[in-house]
Design a protein around this motif. Structure first.
Motif, PDB file in Angstrom:
ATOM      1  N   ALA A 165       5.683   5.057   2.549  1.00  0.00           N
ATOM      2  CA  ALA A 165       5.271   6.448   2.740  1.00  0.00           C
ATOM      3  C   ALA A 165       5.926   7.254   1.621  1.00  0.00           C
ATOM      4  O   ALA A 165       7.080   7.677   1.717  1.00  0.00           O
ATOM      5  N   VAL A 166       5.202   7.448   0.541  1.00  0.00           N
ATOM      6  CA  VAL A 166       5.762   7.993  -0.689  1.00  0.00           C
ATOM      7  C   VAL A 166       6.327   9.405  -0.505  1.00  0.00           C
ATOM      8  O   VAL A 166       7.347   9.765  -1.094  1.00  0.00           O
ATOM      9  N   ASP A 167       5.685  10.202   0.323  1.00  0.00           N
ATOM     10  CA  ASP A 167       6.113  11.592   0.496  1.00  0.00           C
ATOM     11  C   ASP A 167       7.532  11.711   1.040  1.00  0.00           C
ATOM     12  O   ASP A 167       8.204  12.727   0.814  1.00  0.00           O
ATOM     13  N   LEU A 190       0.859  -1.185   0.000  1.00  0.00           N
ATOM     14  CA  LEU A 190       0.000   0.000   0.000  1.00  0.00           C
ATOM     15  C   LEU A 190       0.896   1.236   0.000  1.00  0.00           C
ATOM     16  O   LEU A 190       1.150   1.838   1.036  1.00  0.00           O
ATOM     17  N   SER A 191       1.435   1.566  -1.173  1.00  0.00           N
ATOM     18  CA  SER A 191       2.228   2.789  -1.302  1.00  0.00           C
ATOM     19  C   SER A 191       1.255   3.959  -1.253  1.00  0.00           C
ATOM     20  O   SER A 191       0.335   4.045  -2.065  1.00  0.00           O
ATOM     21  N   CYS A 192       1.448   4.863  -0.313  1.00  0.00           N
ATOM     22  CA  CYS A 192       0.416   5.867  -0.102  1.00  0.00           C
ATOM     23  C   CYS A 192       0.976   7.277   0.068  1.00  0.00           C
ATOM     24  O   CYS A 192       2.111   7.469   0.505  1.00  0.00           O
ATOM     25  N   LYS A 193       0.151   8.241  -0.319  1.00  0.00           N
ATOM     26  CA  LYS A 193       0.447   9.663  -0.163  1.00  0.00           C
ATOM     27  C   LYS A 193      -0.693  10.319   0.618  1.00  0.00           C
ATOM     28  O   LYS A 193      -1.824   9.864   0.578  1.00  0.00           O
ATOM     29  N   GLU A 194      -0.327  11.405   1.271  1.00  0.00           N
ATOM     30  CA  GLU A 194      -1.325  12.134   2.059  1.00  0.00           C
ATOM     31  C   GLU A 194      -2.014  13.184   1.189  1.00  0.00           C
ATOM     32  O   GLU A 194      -1.380  13.891   0.409  1.00  0.00           O
ATOM     33  N   ARG A 195      -3.331  13.270   1.324  1.00  0.00           N
ATOM     34  CA  ARG A 195      -4.107  14.296   0.641  1.00  0.00           C
ATOM     35  C   ARG A 195      -5.281  14.689   1.538  1.00  0.00           C
ATOM     36  O   ARG A 195      -6.068  13.840   1.941  1.00  0.00           O
TER      37      ARG A 195
END
Length: 251
Positions: free
Chosen positions: A176-178, A133-138
């Motif tokens: 955590a992609v960011d 689950l590669s994820c970014k915050e939005r």
């Protein structure tokens, strides 16, 4: 809390790159480190130190042969991801992978594709599958991103969705992609939330750069999550001693 090592490969070489810069334009890729050693060198290192559950990641095409060398060198000790689908997953298990890791194959066109998820489960079984689950915050929430981390999906990483997916895999790998590849510190809010949500093995990747970060990670998670460290390690051109990280996590 286990230390999960990584072997990232790009253009057939072991590298550490900033994941968000990975595009078809090779000149745009930001490389933190290009190793003079092949994947077998690192596989044997991790085997010697009895590290299990590390991941081999193929960043684009042209890495399959080198990835298989690592799996052959440390049978059962490494997972593999990058371009994995129902058609090739079993092959990599036969080459020595303990698990296969999937992201884009099950998150196509910005949505969770249950047909693809069921197809790969039919090939390898739930017990051999890791969902990345590669994820970014939005807007204060976390969403899975795909297609070289450029496309937001509509799949939110939250407690309900984590619990739903747990029935379909053996482990999670959370990028955590960011902060991935930037050595800017761990995503504390994400780490804290994951520790409360997950009930199966889960490895966090992104931003760890120091022993203080590892201590903070252990404190925030209560040792419940595992961690991977890449660019910051001295074996990958960084300043954080690999041997010190191994000893800390094994203690």
């Amino acid at each position: 809390m286990k230390f999960r090592p990584c072997i990232d490969m790009h253009d057939g070489k072991v590298k550490q790159i900033v994941g968000e810069t990975l595009t078809e334009d090779k000149q745009a890729v930001v490389e933190n480190f290009v190793s003079s050693y092949n994947s077998i060198h690192y596989a044997h290192m991790f085997q010697k130190d009895e590290l299990t559950g590390g991941h081999v990641i193929m960043l684009g095409g042209g890495n399959e042969e080198e990835a298989v060398r690592a799996l052959n060198a440390y049978p059962g000790g490494l997972q593999i991801g990058g371009g994995i689908n129902a058609g090739n997953a079993r092959y990599y298990l036969e080459q020595g992978a303990s698990h296969v890791i999937v992201t884009s194959y099950i998150f196509s066109d910005g949505q969770l594709n249950m047909d693809n998820l069921q197809a790969i489960i039919a090939e390898v079984g739930v017990d051999k599958l890791v969902i990345d689950l590669s994820c970014k915050e939005r807007d204060g929430r976390w969403y899975v991103v795909t297609n070289q981390w450029k496309q937001f999906s509509d799949f939110e990483v939250n407690e309900a969705n984590i619990r739903y997916l747990e029935q379909y895999c053996d482990e999670f790998l959370i990028h955590a992609v960011d902060v991935e590849g930037k050595q800017s510190g761990i995503q504390q809010s994400l780490v804290n939330a994951l520790a409360q949500w997950v009930t199966i093995p889960c490895t966090y990747a992104g931003g760890a750069r120091s022993m203080e970060d590892l201590e903070l990670f252990r404190r925030l998670t209560g040792g419940k999550l595992d961690i991977t460290v890449g660019s910051a390690l001295d074996i990958y051109g960084g300043k954080l001693p690999y041997e010190q990280v191994v000893a800390y996590c094994q203690a």
